[in-house]
Design a protein around this motif. Sequence first.
Motif, short mmCIF file in Angstrom:
data_model
loop_
_atom_site.label_atom_id
_atom_site.label_comp_id
_atom_site.label_asym_id
_atom_site.label_seq_id
_atom_site.Cartn_x
_atom_site.Cartn_y
_atom_site.Cartn_z
N GLY A 18 33.66 106.42 36.21
CA GLY A 18 33.88 105.12 36.80
C GLY A 18 34.65 105.25 38.10
O GLY A 18 35.09 106.33 38.48
N TRP A 19 34.81 104.11 38.77
CA TRP A 19 35.60 104.10 40.00
C TRP A 19 36.23 102.74 40.19
O TRP A 19 35.76 101.73 39.66
N ARG A 20 37.32 102.72 40.94
CA ARG A 20 38.02 101.49 41.26
C ARG A 20 37.95 101.26 42.76
O ARG A 20 38.08 102.21 43.54
N PRO A 21 37.73 100.02 43.20
CA PRO A 21 37.65 99.74 44.64
C PRO A 21 38.99 99.95 45.33
O PRO A 21 40.05 99.80 44.73
N GLY A 22 38.91 100.31 46.61
CA GLY A 22 40.11 100.58 47.37
C GLY A 22 40.70 99.34 48.02
O GLY A 22 40.07 98.28 48.08
N ASP A 23 41.91 99.50 48.51
CA ASP A 23 42.60 98.44 49.23
C ASP A 23 42.98 98.95 50.62
O ASP A 23 42.94 100.15 50.89
N GLY A 24 43.39 98.04 51.50
CA GLY A 24 43.84 98.43 52.82
C GLY A 24 42.76 99.14 53.60
O GLY A 24 41.64 98.62 53.74
N ARG A 25 43.06 100.35 54.07
CA ARG A 25 42.09 101.11 54.86
C ARG A 25 40.86 101.49 54.05
O ARG A 25 39.82 101.83 54.62
N ARG A 26 41.00 101.49 52.73
CA ARG A 26 39.87 101.84 51.87
C ARG A 26 39.15 100.62 51.33
O ARG A 26 38.32 100.75 50.43
N ASP A 45 45.82 99.35 33.22
CA ASP A 45 46.02 99.35 34.66
C ASP A 45 45.03 100.25 35.38
O ASP A 45 44.78 100.08 36.58
N HIS A 46 44.41 101.21 34.68
CA HIS A 46 43.36 102.04 35.26
C HIS A 46 42.00 101.36 35.15
O HIS A 46 41.14 101.54 36.03
N ALA A 47 41.80 100.61 34.07
CA ALA A 47 40.50 99.97 33.83
C ALA A 47 40.31 98.69 34.63
O ALA A 47 39.18 98.23 34.79
N ARG A 48 41.40 98.13 35.15
CA ARG A 48 41.31 96.87 35.89
C ARG A 48 40.42 97.04 37.12
O ARG A 48 40.57 97.96 37.91
N ARG A 49 39.45 96.16 37.26
CA ARG A 49 38.49 96.15 38.38
C ARG A 49 37.58 97.39 38.40
O ARG A 49 36.94 97.69 39.41
N ALA A 50 37.50 98.09 37.28
CA ALA A 50 36.72 99.32 37.26
C ALA A 50 35.22 99.06 37.27
O ALA A 50 34.74 98.09 36.66
N HIS A 51 34.49 99.90 37.96
CA HIS A 51 33.03 99.94 37.92
C HIS A 51 32.65 101.17 37.10
O HIS A 51 32.95 102.31 37.50
N TRP A 52 32.02 100.96 35.96
CA TRP A 52 31.69 102.07 35.07
C TRP A 52 30.35 102.69 35.45
O TRP A 52 29.44 101.99 35.91
#
Length: 327
Positions: free
Chosen positions: A214-222, A278-285
């Motif tokens: 899975g992955w989590r979306p970035g913030d700021g520059r990401r 806190d790792h799973a929040r907003r996660a794309h599996w």
Amino acid sequence: MPLRAESGFPELIRPMLASPGQLPPGSGWAFEFKWDGVRTVTYARGGRVRAMTRNDLEVSATYPEVRALSALLGDHEAVLDGEIVALGARKQPDFGRLQSRMHVARPGDDLLARVPVVYYVFDLLHLDGRSLLGASYAERRQELAALGLGGQAEVRVPPSFSEVHGEDVLAVAEDYGLEGVVAKRVTSRYEPGRRSAAWVKVPLVRTQEVLIGGWRPGDGRRAGTIGSLLLGVRCDDGVHYVGKVGTGFTHSALLDLQQRLRPLERAESPFVDAVPADHARRAHWVRPELVGEVEYRAWTTDRRLRHSSWRGLRPDKDPDDVRMPAP
């Protein structure tokens, strides 16, 4: 067992693998430097050279430098085991540079000039109709040396140290910024496809192969790209979560990962154990089919990677081989 063509020349010999461990005590061991590259078995016959990775992927066109073996071997037919390595500015293995070649099926002249690779040959498995799988490591290295594979920058035979202390070889590896050493029992035969205690890898840089779940979306520059990857390794009961990694990425690597992960999306977590909230929040599996590699400081007591940094995708590795290391 190796697969053979009707002529007796092997079609496929899967590489023998080293077991992780400490420097073995006592005599009867040879020591080689551990190269940070892509493990490749090459088949040279009739002027053609075929290169195969650990997961049976042919990379002859990806690394055309291996064709230099044809001229070096002359009339010999041989199967060789080694590592494809990209060297950095200090002539040391640079895995980051190699990443720019690993995903290019047919590199152009510009990329070949900017990021040349070297094939480090450290074993000889078959020569002129004779299988050497049952011969000892010492005998195979002797026959490899007799081939005289030198004189071209694309192919090198690295040293093997059999009458020194392993601690001294490991110290030299550390001084030169190498990944570590591999200890090989001098009487050992070659065991295709097997992770054997007769070969022991002693790393200085701790790395772990991982599956992206899975992955989590970035913030700021990401913002709009990947902020971190959620990682797992395979155990007997499925893929277990081992933590996230959010450092070590280039911008181009993040864009490439997004494209590769998009068709693998799924609705639920692929991990058999619970991912912290806190790792799973907003996660794309995603389906855990992409293999990557991270560098890390240590494993925690609950089997999570500590202070991990992304090194890159490993298309040369089989997802089923990504396993939890022994405690």
